[in-house]
Write an enzyme that holds these catalytic residues in place. Sequence first.
Site, short mmCIF file in Angstrom:
data_model
loop_
_atom_site.label_atom_id
_atom_site.label_comp_id
_atom_site.label_asym_id
_atom_site.label_seq_id
_atom_site.Cartn_x
_atom_site.Cartn_y
_atom_site.Cartn_z
NE ARG A 1 -3.86 1.51 10.33
CZ ARG A 1 -2.67 1.94 9.93
NH1 ARG A 1 -2.56 2.97 9.16
NH2 ARG A 1 -1.58 1.30 10.29
NE ARG B 1 1.70 -2.73 11.91
CZ ARG B 1 2.61 -2.76 10.94
NH1 ARG B 1 3.57 -3.64 10.95
NH2 ARG B 1 2.52 -1.92 9.94
CE LYS C 1 -1.92 0.31 3.97
NZ LYS C 1 -1.35 1.39 4.75
NE ARG D 1 7.03 -3.19 5.93
CZ ARG D 1 5.83 -2.63 5.96
NH1 ARG D 1 5.19 -2.38 4.84
NH2 ARG D 1 5.25 -2.36 7.10
P1 AMP Z 1 1.50 2.25 9.01
O1 AMP Z 1 2.86 2.65 8.54
O2 AMP Z 1 0.40 2.86 8.20
O3 AMP Z 1 1.36 0.77 9.18
O4 AMP Z 1 1.33 2.91 10.49
C1 AMP Z 1 2.21 2.58 11.53
C2 AMP Z 1 1.53 2.83 12.86
O5 AMP Z 1 1.18 4.22 12.98
C3 AMP Z 1 0.24 2.07 13.09
O6 AMP Z 1 0.45 0.72 13.53
C4 AMP Z 1 -0.42 2.94 14.16
O7 AMP Z 1 0.17 2.74 15.42
C5 AMP Z 1 -0.06 4.34 13.69
N1 AMP Z 1 -1.08 4.88 12.75
C6 AMP Z 1 -0.90 5.23 11.46
N2 AMP Z 1 -2.05 5.69 10.92
C7 AMP Z 1 -2.98 5.61 11.91
C8 AMP Z 1 -4.37 5.92 11.99
N3 AMP Z 1 -5.05 6.39 10.93
N4 AMP Z 1 -5.00 5.72 13.17
C9 AMP Z 1 -4.35 5.26 14.24
N5 AMP Z 1 -3.06 4.93 14.23
C10 AMP Z 1 -2.36 5.10 13.09
#
Ligand code: AMP
Length: 215
Positions: free
Chosen positions: A88, A165, A13, A122
């Site tokens: 999210r 996650r 993504k 990764r």
């Molecule tokens: P990602 O790189 O998108 O997987 O985001 C890494 C981490 O950032 C997630 O596991 C959450 O802890 C936090 N995070 C990112 N976007 C959000 C969101 N929209 N709502 C809540 N937590 C977020």
Amino acid sequence: MRILLIGPQGSGKGTQAKLVAERHKIPNISTGDIFRDASALRTDLGMKAEAYMKKGHLVPDEIVTSLVKERVRQKDCRDGFVLDGFPRNISQAKALDKITNLDKVFVLKLSDDLAIKRLSQRRQCKKCKSVYGGIIATRKKGICDKCHGKLYQREDDKPAAIRKRLSIYHKETEPLVDYYKKKGIVHLINANQPVEKIAAEISRHLYHEADMLEL
Ligand code: AMP
């Protein structure tokens, strides 16, 4: 074009969001990257987010919603943006509806088994944020091909956090697919394909839309 990409961790993504943003010359808003940058800079926002991120938990809705609200109102978002990682869950989607309307939502589909396999391999560049999968070896081990920055494994890409996650994704994020299907703006994409093939599929939908607007 206001575009959202939804997909489980490991679906590519983030890579696709960056490609779409480059091609359409619109900003890529990745809430995960914003939090990681803030955490590296030890800002208030970063310190708050870090505690949740390390455990694979979501950062509270109020924090992330006000961050995105401020970001999409900036000048460079006037012609559109690509959202990656926000919303999210349904409550964030409702908050976003009050700020702006999306034009297209791409959902990258991938099985949990493949997602876990990809994520555990990764690595990300500390400096330019480029992401490398296990099969994409860099020229020099542990060093980014693009900027020579150091590669590292994100804390939340370690096995226990990955499982957490993915379960949050199924429970909280997947319901967004139906939410946006009702608005008629969803395209489902098979994420078990090479990066270029996925990018081409997304582009086809976007250019088709652009052609229709010009007619
Ligand atoms: P990602 O790189 O998108 O997987 O985001 C890494 C981490 O950032 C997630 O596991 C959450 O802890 C936090 N995070 C990112 N976007 C959000 C969101 N929209 N709502 C809540 N937590 C977020």
